[in-house]
Design a protein around this motif. Structure first.
Motif, mmCIF file in Angstrom:
data_model
loop_
_atom_site.group_PDB
_atom_site.id
_atom_site.type_symbol
_atom_site.label_atom_id
_atom_site.label_comp_id
_atom_site.label_asym_id
_atom_site.label_seq_id
_atom_site.Cartn_x
_atom_site.Cartn_y
_atom_site.Cartn_z
ATOM 1 N N ASN A 46 5.619 5.451 -7.862
ATOM 2 C CA ASN A 46 5.156 5.784 -6.625
ATOM 3 C C ASN A 46 3.526 6.074 -6.717
ATOM 4 N N ASP A 103 4.245 16.588 -5.511
ATOM 5 C CA ASP A 103 5.493 16.248 -4.532
ATOM 6 C C ASP A 103 6.440 17.376 -4.479
ATOM 7 N N LYS A 115 -2.599 5.568 -1.485
ATOM 8 C CA LYS A 115 -1.408 5.477 -0.881
ATOM 9 C C LYS A 115 -0.368 6.551 -0.944
ATOM 10 N N SER A 116 0.034 6.898 -2.093
ATOM 11 C CA SER A 116 0.948 8.014 -2.418
ATOM 12 C C SER A 116 0.120 9.426 -1.944
ATOM 13 N N LYS A 145 -2.024 9.984 0.435
ATOM 14 C CA LYS A 145 -1.958 10.171 1.560
ATOM 15 C C LYS A 145 -0.618 10.461 2.158
ATOM 16 N N GLN A 146 0.340 10.113 1.697
ATOM 17 C CA GLN A 146 1.655 10.448 2.074
ATOM 18 C C GLN A 146 1.992 11.884 1.533
ATOM 19 N N GLN A 147 1.404 12.299 0.409
ATOM 20 C CA GLN A 147 1.551 13.692 0.025
ATOM 21 C C GLN A 147 0.931 14.810 0.431
ATOM 22 N N TRP A 159 -3.389 19.493 -1.301
ATOM 23 C CA TRP A 159 -2.147 19.009 -1.995
ATOM 24 C C TRP A 159 -1.773 20.197 -2.869
ATOM 25 N N GLN A 193 -7.550 4.404 8.312
ATOM 26 C CA GLN A 193 -6.286 5.180 7.729
ATOM 27 C C GLN A 193 -6.742 6.298 6.737
ATOM 28 N N TYR A 194 -7.880 6.305 6.237
ATOM 29 C CA TYR A 194 -8.062 7.040 5.116
ATOM 30 C C TYR A 194 -9.311 8.055 5.650
#
Length: 351
Positions: free
Chosen positions: A187, A254, A237-238, A240-242, A249, A285-286
């Protein structure tokens, strides 16, 4: 504007003003020692962050205070200089090496360079495992903890910047590829250690920041750059999703019910800000990810420049509840340092 998300912050989140408070807090701060004996890695990185802030903003008074504190360390407190026998101690060399870059005072180079060199010079009293790492061309201090990828990278890249000798950059890159190959999960994130299967925030932050530092230095044609850039983008990428709706964060990245933690969040923000500015990440995106993070992080800084909700120093433990239960401090240098990285990344390139 490709980096529009990284400018024009509200007054409460102005990077220069936030950085001013955090950097100046260090002037009168107490030493944060490692094992009660030597200058610690959080203090080293906070110190360097304040120096970089002073340089970026032209703050002569702050720079003199930072140099003065270092002069006191070498003249009056030499017993606090770290010994050169552990990955968490050798990193100290990055501080005098940065001062050498800015001043060209050779005394800083003479103090700092041995900390980089001895990471690859095998001492007499080493274990067989340490000998094995050295024989493969890695640092004898290799232990496959993700923290190492900032500790090793920062002093080796500092030595490269100070001397121009490519061996230092090559060492750091080789080591980074090893850690990526051994530790990065499918991941994109990293367990605290191979035997501790939890995605601890600050641990992952060290990895994110270490890759960022190295990518800043590696030439486009360096043999290891594609592998490191791939690992970096996979992690971003991970992240960004989390990222939580708040912009932060969590202590365990997770785990949605875990608490928002500032030092790791600041390290991730630093990596993403740098990626957008350097073109390693798409700004569309970022950029919003970085902006949300910094706006959220600014809320945790008080009027005296103390950052809150910082996880204390944390060794690995194969117990999820242990990470939930870690104490949270304000003003802990782990978080103060990481905030300075964000501030400086946001200010770089501005007049």
């Amino acid at each position: 504007m490709a980096q529009a998300d990284l400018v024009n912050f509200p007054a409460a989140a102005d990077p220069k003003e936030v950085g001013y408070r955090i950097a100046r807090r260090f002037i009168a701060g107490k030493h944060m020692l490692h094992a009660g004996k030597w200058i610690s890695y959080p203090e080293t990185f906070y110190w360097t962050g304040a120096i970089n802030y002073a340089h970026l903003t032209g703050d002569v008074e702050l720079m003199q205070a930072m140099k003065g504190r270092f002069s006191k360390l070498t003249a009056s407190e030499p017993q606090l200089l770290p010994i050169k026998n552990h990955v968490d101690l050798n990193m100290f060399g990055s501080l005098p090496l940065r001062l050498y870059q800015l001043t060209k005072d050779k005394s800083y180079l003479d103090l700092g360079l041995p900390y980089a060199d001895t990471q690859w010079e095998l001492p007499d009293n080493v274990s067989q495992a340490e000998k094995d790492w050295a024989q493969k061309g890695y640092s004898w201090q290799t232990r496959l903890w993700i923290d190492d990828m900032y500790m090793i990278t920062i002093v080796q890249t500092a030595a490269f910047k100070a001397t121009g000798e490519s061996k230092y950059l090559d060492r750091a890159a080789k080591e980074m590829v090893l850690y990526l190959d051994k530790l990065q999960r499918p991941n994109g994130l990293f367990y605290h250690a191979p035997d501790v299967p939890y995605y601890w925030g600050r641990g992952n932050g060290w990895m994110a920041a270490g890759m960022t530092e190295l990518l800043h230095m590696l030439p486009e044609d360096h043999a290891d750059r594609p592998r490191i850039l791939k690992g970096y983008r996979r992690m971003m990428k991970s992240l960004k999703q989390q990222q939580r709706k708040s912009g932060m964060w969590n202590q365990l990245i997770d785990e949605a019910d875990c608490w928002a933690e500032t030092s790791g969040s600041a390290m991730f923000a630093y990596a993403i800000i740098s990626g957008v500015k350097q073109g390693w990440l798409g700004a569309k995106q970022y950029g919003p990810v970085a902006r949300r993070a910094w706006l959220a992080l600014a809320n945790y800084v008080d009027d005296q420049g103390a950052v809150s909700e910082i996880c204390v120093g944390t060794n690995k433990k194969n117990d999820k509840q242990y990470y939930y239960d870690r104490p949270r401090h304000s003003g802990d240098y782990h978080g103060q340092a990481a905030y300075m990285w964000c501030v400086n990344a946001l200010l770089e390139g501005k007049e």
